[in-house]
Design a protein around this motif. Structure first.
Motif, PDB file in Angstrom:
ATOM      1  N   ALA A   8      39.868  80.595  21.583  1.00 10.00           N
ATOM      2  CA  ALA A   8      39.785  80.942  20.136  1.00 10.00           C
ATOM      3  C   ALA A   8      38.634  79.874  19.751  1.00 10.00           C
ATOM      4  O   ALA A   8      37.594  80.240  19.239  1.00 10.00           O
ATOM      5  N   VAL A   9      38.787  78.794  20.193  1.00  7.92           N
ATOM      6  CA  VAL A   9      37.670  77.571  19.489  1.00  7.92           C
ATOM      7  C   VAL A   9      36.303  77.922  20.210  1.00  7.92           C
ATOM      8  O   VAL A   9      35.384  77.857  19.437  1.00  7.92           O
ATOM      9  N   ARG A  10      36.161  78.189  21.415  1.00  4.82           N
ATOM     10  CA  ARG A  10      35.159  78.824  22.241  1.00  4.82           C
ATOM     11  C   ARG A  10      34.453  79.875  21.531  1.00  4.82           C
ATOM     12  O   ARG A  10      33.117  79.875  21.320  1.00  4.82           O
ATOM     13  N   LEU A  11      35.096  80.854  21.036  1.00  5.21           N
ATOM     14  CA  LEU A  11      34.715  81.848  20.406  1.00  5.21           C
ATOM     15  C   LEU A  11      33.909  81.397  19.067  1.00  5.21           C
ATOM     16  O   LEU A  11      32.906  81.796  18.556  1.00  5.21           O
ATOM     17  N   LEU A  46      51.809  79.697  15.787  1.00  4.25           N
ATOM     18  CA  LEU A  46      50.329  79.753  16.336  1.00  4.25           C
ATOM     19  C   LEU A  46      49.660  80.961  16.389  1.00  4.25           C
ATOM     20  O   LEU A  46      48.431  81.190  16.362  1.00  4.25           O
ATOM     21  N   ARG A  47      50.596  81.892  16.549  1.00  3.67           N
ATOM     22  CA  ARG A  47      50.014  83.393  16.430  1.00  3.67           C
ATOM     23  C   ARG A  47      49.170  84.010  15.597  1.00  3.67           C
ATOM     24  O   ARG A  47      47.967  84.323  15.696  1.00  3.67           O
ATOM     25  N   THR A  48      49.658  83.741  14.343  1.00  3.01           N
ATOM     26  CA  THR A  48      48.757  84.318  13.425  1.00  3.01           C
ATOM     27  C   THR A  48      47.551  83.568  13.176  1.00  3.01           C
ATOM     28  O   THR A  48      46.409  84.054  13.048  1.00  3.01           O
ATOM     29  N   PRO A  49      47.386  82.033  13.000  1.00  4.08           N
ATOM     30  CA  PRO A  49      46.053  81.421  12.983  1.00  4.08           C
ATOM     31  C   PRO A  49      45.325  81.617  14.194  1.00  4.08           C
ATOM     32  O   PRO A  49      43.840  81.874  13.968  1.00  4.08           O
ATOM     33  N   LEU A  50      45.811  81.871  15.624  1.00 11.73           N
ATOM     34  CA  LEU A  50      45.121  82.162  16.703  1.00 11.73           C
ATOM     35  C   LEU A  50      44.332  83.719  16.317  1.00 11.73           C
ATOM     36  O   LEU A  50      43.108  84.018  16.545  1.00 11.73           O
ATOM     37  N   SER A  51      45.161  84.562  15.889  1.00  5.67           N
ATOM     38  CA  SER A  51      44.659  86.011  15.538  1.00  5.67           C
ATOM     39  C   SER A  51      43.646  85.932  14.498  1.00  5.67           C
ATOM     40  O   SER A  51      42.663  86.550  14.708  1.00  5.67           O
ATOM     41  N   ARG A  52      43.841  85.400  13.340  1.00  3.75           N
ATOM     42  CA  ARG A  52      42.922  84.990  12.511  1.00  3.75           C
ATOM     43  C   ARG A  52      41.655  84.690  12.813  1.00  3.75           C
ATOM     44  O   ARG A  52      40.658  85.062  12.467  1.00  3.75           O
ATOM     45  N   LEU A  53      41.513  83.583  13.490  1.00  3.53           N
ATOM     46  CA  LEU A  53      40.489  82.768  13.930  1.00  3.53           C
ATOM     47  C   LEU A  53      39.624  83.924  15.000  1.00  3.53           C
ATOM     48  O   LEU A  53      38.428  84.167  14.852  1.00  3.53           O
ATOM     49  N   VAL A  54      40.205  84.471  16.040  1.00  5.70           N
ATOM     50  CA  VAL A  54      39.739  85.382  16.794  1.00  5.70           C
ATOM     51  C   VAL A  54      39.089  86.606  15.929  1.00  5.70           C
ATOM     52  O   VAL A  54      37.859  86.875  16.284  1.00  5.70           O
ATOM     53  N   ALA A  55      39.666  87.271  15.113  1.00  9.02           N
ATOM     54  CA  ALA A  55      39.230  88.004  14.314  1.00  9.02           C
ATOM     55  C   ALA A  55      37.873  87.785  13.446  1.00  9.02           C
ATOM     56  O   ALA A  55      37.043  88.629  13.365  1.00  9.02           O
ATOM     57  N   ALA A  56      38.181  86.634  12.966  1.00  8.20           N
ATOM     58  CA  ALA A  56      36.956  86.298  12.201  1.00  8.20           C
ATOM     59  C   ALA A  56      35.561  85.887  13.270  1.00  8.20           C
ATOM     60  O   ALA A  56      34.479  86.129  12.732  1.00  8.20           O
ATOM     61  N   THR A  57      35.842  85.404  14.256  1.00  7.87           N
ATOM     62  CA  THR A  57      34.721  85.282  15.185  1.00  7.87           C
ATOM     63  C   THR A  57      33.916  86.666  15.411  1.00  7.87           C
ATOM     64  O   THR A  57      32.873  86.746  16.007  1.00  7.87           O
ATOM     65  N   GLY A  58      34.661  87.582  15.307  1.00  5.62           N
ATOM     66  CA  GLY A  58      34.222  88.974  15.621  1.00  5.62           C
ATOM     67  C   GLY A  58      33.575  89.629  14.558  1.00  5.62           C
ATOM     68  O   GLY A  58      33.127  90.755  14.779  1.00  5.62           O
ATOM     69  N   SER A  59      33.795  89.292  13.444  1.00  7.18           N
ATOM     70  CA  SER A  59      33.405  90.121  12.034  1.00  7.18           C
ATOM     71  C   SER A  59      32.806  89.435  11.152  1.00  7.18           C
ATOM     72  O   SER A  59      32.258  89.803  10.293  1.00  7.18           O
ATOM     73  N   PRO A  61      30.166  87.530   8.875  1.00  5.31           N
ATOM     74  CA  PRO A  61      28.857  87.792   8.824  1.00  5.31           C
ATOM     75  C   PRO A  61      28.032  86.206   8.875  1.00  5.31           C
ATOM     76  O   PRO A  61      27.085  85.915   9.265  1.00  5.31           O
ATOM     77  N   ALA A  62      28.733  85.077   8.633  1.00  8.68           N
ATOM     78  CA  ALA A  62      28.076  83.756   8.586  1.00  8.68           C
ATOM     79  C   ALA A  62      29.138  82.677   9.253  1.00  8.68           C
ATOM     80  O   ALA A  62      30.496  82.840   9.303  1.00  8.68           O
ATOM     81  N   PRO A  63      28.508  81.780   9.848  1.00  6.37           N
ATOM     82  CA  PRO A  63      29.188  80.768  10.641  1.00  6.37           C
ATOM     83  C   PRO A  63      30.414  80.127   9.881  1.00  6.37           C
ATOM     84  O   PRO A  63      31.298  79.923  10.012  1.00  6.37           O
ATOM     85  N   ALA A  64      30.092  79.814   8.425  1.00  9.46           N
ATOM     86  CA  ALA A  64      30.977  79.013   7.740  1.00  9.46           C
ATOM     87  C   ALA A  64      32.272  79.874   7.251  1.00  9.46           C
ATOM     88  O   ALA A  64      33.110  79.313   7.049  1.00  9.46           O
ATOM     89  N   ASP A  65      32.144  81.216   7.339  1.00  9.08           N
ATOM     90  CA  ASP A  65      33.469  82.221   7.291  1.00  9.08           C
ATOM     91  C   ASP A  65      34.295  81.651   8.274  1.00  9.08           C
ATOM     92  O   ASP A  65      35.378  82.227   8.248  1.00  9.08           O
ATOM     93  N   VAL A  66      33.962  81.369   9.471  1.00  7.42           N
ATOM     94  CA  VAL A  66      34.894  80.870  10.729  1.00  7.42           C
ATOM     95  C   VAL A  66      35.553  79.334  10.431  1.00  7.42           C
ATOM     96  O   VAL A  66      36.456  79.130  11.202  1.00  7.42           O
TER      97      VAL A  66
END
Length: 102
Positions: A8-11, A46-59, A61-66
């Motif tokens: 997730a962090v690499r994404l 951890l499941r929810t924070p991981l899922s939210r981070l992964v979703a944010a990296t895919g959608s 629009p800006a790096p700050a949103d992650v």
């Protein structure tokens, strides 16, 4: 758990140089990571924070949103991370915010 956090962090790191990937590649990787995460047995906190981070990296629009989902994951995983790992995540979150200001 550690590998899931690393993925997730690499994404998130792929949102900015030097690891910057096109949005389409990040979206594909986020979908694949989400599927992989769903196959793992992870601590409930951890499941929810991981899922939210992964979703944010895919959608996002800006790096700050992650940055916020990244920090949320770091907080949730704090007892599993050593000081260096946490510092690296904090630096990445700051770099994501700084990228938006540039």
């Amino acid at each position: 758990m550690a590998l899931a956090c690393l993925v997730a962090v690499r994404l998130a790191a792929a949102m900015i140089p030097p690891m910057l990937l096109p949005a389409s590649a990040r979206a594909r990787r986020a979908v694949a990571a989400r599927q992989w995460l769903s196959s793992l047995t992870l601590p409930a906190g951890l499941r929810t924070p991981l899922s939210r981070l992964v979703a944010a990296t895919g959608s996002a629009p800006a790096p700050a949103d992650v940055a916020a989902p990244l920090r949320a994951l770091a907080d949730a995983a704090a007892r599993h991370l050593d000081a260096r790992s946490r510092a690296e995540i904090d630096r990445l979150a700051a770099a994501l915010v700084d990228a938006a200001a540039s």
